[in-house]
Design a protein around this motif. Sequence first.
Motif, PDB file in Angstrom:
ATOM      1  N   PRO A  39       0.812  -1.230   0.000  1.00 29.55           N
ATOM      2  CA  PRO A  39       0.000   0.000   0.000  1.00 29.55           C
ATOM      3  C   PRO A  39       0.839   1.271   0.000  1.00 29.55           C
ATOM      4  N   GLU A  40       2.114   1.169   0.396  1.00 28.71           N
ATOM      5  CA  GLU A  40       2.983   2.353   0.404  1.00 28.71           C
ATOM      6  C   GLU A  40       3.115   2.968  -0.990  1.00 28.71           C
ATOM      7  N   LEU A  41       2.942   2.151  -2.021  1.00 28.68           N
ATOM      8  CA  LEU A  41       3.069   2.658  -3.392  1.00 28.68           C
ATOM      9  C   LEU A  41       2.022   3.720  -3.710  1.00 28.68           C
ATOM     10  N   GLN A  42       0.897   3.681  -2.986  1.00 26.48           N
ATOM     11  CA  GLN A  42      -0.153   4.666  -3.230  1.00 26.48           C
ATOM     12  C   GLN A  42       0.259   6.063  -2.782  1.00 26.48           C
ATOM     13  N   LEU A  43       1.328   6.151  -1.992  1.00 22.83           N
ATOM     14  CA  LEU A  43       1.821   7.441  -1.526  1.00 22.83           C
ATOM     15  C   LEU A  43       2.686   8.137  -2.569  1.00 22.83           C
ATOM     16  N   LEU A  44       3.115   7.397  -3.588  1.00 18.04           N
ATOM     17  CA  LEU A  44       3.968   7.975  -4.620  1.00 18.04           C
ATOM     18  C   LEU A  44       3.157   8.886  -5.538  1.00 18.04           C
ATOM     19  N   GLU A  45       3.800   9.937  -6.002  1.00 16.72           N
ATOM     20  CA  GLU A  45       3.151  10.895  -6.890  1.00 16.72           C
ATOM     21  C   GLU A  45       3.222  10.421  -8.337  1.00 16.72           C
ATOM     22  N   CYS A  46       2.662   9.231  -8.586  1.00 16.82           N
ATOM     23  CA  CYS A  46       2.641   8.689  -9.942  1.00 16.82           C
ATOM     24  C   CYS A  46       1.572   7.609 -10.021  1.00 16.82           C
ATOM     25  N   THR A  47       1.196   7.257 -11.227  1.00 14.17           N
ATOM     26  CA  THR A  47       0.316   6.108 -11.436  1.00 14.17           C
ATOM     27  C   THR A  47       1.179   4.943 -11.907  1.00 14.17           C
ATOM     28  N   ILE A  48       0.765   3.735 -11.561  1.00 18.61           N
ATOM     29  CA  ILE A  48       1.574   2.547 -11.847  1.00 18.61           C
ATOM     30  C   ILE A  48       0.724   1.507 -12.550  1.00 18.61           C
ATOM     31  N   GLU A  49       1.236   1.004 -13.641  1.00 18.96           N
ATOM     32  CA  GLU A  49       0.632  -0.137 -14.323  1.00 18.96           C
ATOM     33  C   GLU A  49       1.676  -1.239 -14.428  1.00 18.96           C
ATOM     34  N   THR A  50       1.218  -2.465 -14.556  1.00 21.97           N
ATOM     35  CA  THR A  50       2.146  -3.593 -14.546  1.00 21.97           C
ATOM     36  C   THR A  50       1.965  -4.480 -15.768  1.00 21.97           C
ATOM     37  N   VAL A  51       3.070  -5.102 -16.158  1.00 22.62           N
ATOM     38  CA  VAL A  51       3.055  -6.117 -17.206  1.00 22.62           C
ATOM     39  C   VAL A  51       4.103  -7.154 -16.823  1.00 22.62           C
ATOM     40  N   SER A  52       3.861  -8.396 -17.189  1.00 23.26           N
ATOM     41  CA  SER A  52       4.763  -9.471 -16.796  1.00 23.26           C
ATOM     42  C   SER A  52       5.054 -10.381 -17.973  1.00 23.26           C
ATOM     43  N   PHE A  53       6.256 -10.970 -17.972  1.00 21.99           N
ATOM     44  CA  PHE A  53       6.521 -12.050 -18.910  1.00 21.99           C
ATOM     45  C   PHE A  53       5.434 -13.110 -18.742  1.00 21.99           C
ATOM     46  N   ASP A  54       5.029 -13.743 -19.831  1.00 21.29           N
ATOM     47  CA  ASP A  54       4.034 -14.809 -19.739  1.00 21.29           C
ATOM     48  C   ASP A  54       4.519 -15.910 -18.798  1.00 21.29           C
ATOM     49  N   GLU A  55       5.809 -16.204 -18.893  1.00 22.51           N
ATOM     50  CA  GLU A  55       6.429 -17.180 -17.999  1.00 22.51           C
ATOM     51  C   GLU A  55       7.687 -16.556 -17.414  1.00 22.51           C
ATOM     52  N   PRO A  56       7.569 -15.927 -16.226  1.00 23.28           N
ATOM     53  CA  PRO A  56       8.745 -15.307 -15.607  1.00 23.28           C
ATOM     54  C   PRO A  56       9.882 -16.318 -15.451  1.00 23.28           C
ATOM     55  N   ILE A  57      11.122 -15.836 -15.585  1.00 24.88           N
ATOM     56  CA  ILE A  57      12.276 -16.728 -15.583  1.00 24.88           C
ATOM     57  C   ILE A  57      13.252 -16.371 -14.476  1.00 24.88           C
ATOM     58  N   ASP A  58      14.034 -17.362 -14.084  1.00 18.99           N
ATOM     59  CA  ASP A  58      15.179 -17.099 -13.224  1.00 18.99           C
ATOM     60  C   ASP A  58      16.216 -16.376 -14.061  1.00 18.99           C
ATOM     61  N   SER A  59      16.910 -15.412 -13.472  1.00 17.51           N
ATOM     62  CA  SER A  59      17.817 -14.599 -14.275  1.00 17.51           C
ATOM     63  C   SER A  59      19.002 -15.398 -14.813  1.00 17.51           C
ATOM     64  N   SER A  60      19.261 -16.572 -14.260  1.00 12.68           N
ATOM     65  CA  SER A  60      20.324 -17.420 -14.809  1.00 12.68           C
ATOM     66  C   SER A  60      19.964 -17.935 -16.197  1.00 12.68           C
ATOM     67  N   ASN A  61      18.680 -17.912 -16.535  1.00 14.00           N
ATOM     68  CA  ASN A  61      18.229 -18.332 -17.857  1.00 14.00           C
ATOM     69  C   ASN A  61      18.049 -17.148 -18.812  1.00 14.00           C
ATOM     70  N   MET A  62      18.428 -15.959 -18.368  1.00 13.50           N
ATOM     71  CA  MET A  62      18.284 -14.773 -19.219  1.00 13.50           C
ATOM     72  C   MET A  62      19.202 -14.891 -20.431  1.00 13.50           C
ATOM     73  N   ASN A  63      18.724 -14.425 -21.588  1.00  8.83           N
ATOM     74  CA  ASN A  63      19.528 -14.446 -22.807  1.00  8.83           C
ATOM     75  C   ASN A  63      19.054 -13.324 -23.739  1.00  8.83           C
ATOM     76  N   PRO A  64      19.772 -13.079 -24.860  1.00  4.65           N
ATOM     77  CA  PRO A  64      19.400 -11.967 -25.747  1.00  4.65           C
ATOM     78  C   PRO A  64      17.980 -12.010 -26.288  1.00  4.65           C
ATOM     79  N   GLU A  65      17.386 -13.188 -26.412  1.00  2.80           N
ATOM     80  CA  GLU A  65      15.995 -13.242 -26.873  1.00  2.80           C
ATOM     81  C   GLU A  65      15.067 -12.559 -25.872  1.00  2.80           C
TER      82      GLU A  65
END
Length: 341
Positions: A39-65
């Motif tokens: 709820p602390e985010l509501q104190l920020l002077e901005c609006t926030i929207e979210t988007v996520s990878f369809d299948e979030p990954i561990d960063s060890s699997n991160m690659n240029p794709e």
Amino acid sequence: MVKPNILLIYTGGTIGMIKDFKTGVLKAFDFKTLLDKIPELQLLECTIETVSFDEPIDSSNMNPEYWVQIAEIIESNYNTFDGFVVLHGSDTMSYTASALSFMLENLAKPVVFTGSQLPIGDLRTDAKENLITSIQMASLQENEKPIIKEVCLYFEYKLYRANRTTKLNAENFKAFASLNYPELAESGVHLKVNNDYLFKPDLEKSLIVHKHLDTNIALIKLFPGISESFLTNVLTNTTLKAVILETYGAGNCTTEAWFLNLIKQTITRGVQVINITQCISGSVMMGHYETSNQLKIIGVVSGKDLTTEAAICKLMYLLGQNIQEKEFKRNFETSLRGEMS
């Protein structure tokens, strides 16, 4: 006054995990309920929207794709949002953030990478502070224009230029450092922005998103006793287009004839050879010592004070641009996004 609109992009990593206190098992955090959970985010002077990878990954699997996926999310939302915060696992965050700095040419808005060492639901987590302050950094404006106009990395009260960072600690909350460039901002009782160190893009130019990265490269860390047969096997690979040598100190290496001859033959075949220091701080100064002068003579490219992460990503980016061989050295040794001094 219109509030800045910030897009939060979740790729995966520890920051997106929350503990089931009945079972003790970590599970993915639902970012659609972000404001309910924090709820602390509501104190920020901005609006926030979210988007996520369809299948979030561990960063060890991160690659240029996946780097391209992040760049495309920013590209498709660039005109709608005033800033972007990318949530990412800490292990490869400096690589991804460095890559995005090269991929997003003429960037005129903040892209802030952050993550955490502990999951967001842990009692002692660093996730909440990193997340809240990253969003606040991304929403900083003056005369309704973003103050920060580059790809950054925020961790443990410090905002860094992304392509100057490296991960130094796997257990401390202060996991990252920028040893060759000052922090861009610091979070304390007040947010202190070091305006003199911020990147100043050409605001007359439109955003260009580069999506072609060439991964036909090698990274070789020199060590006393490195064998001729090993280096020959790597450097004679027919798919190799460039190699980064992590040399000693200010860019020094062995002066044994077999080594220098092999490097010269590699360059003659059209393979680019880059010299960076394996020290975590400092710069390559080829020709300063006799043990680096021969590299300069045979045409090795100086990586100056690039981090390994930035050197790799810059190399992939430049190779992907199909730059002519004679122009490559000049482009690599030129600071494109504030990545070198």
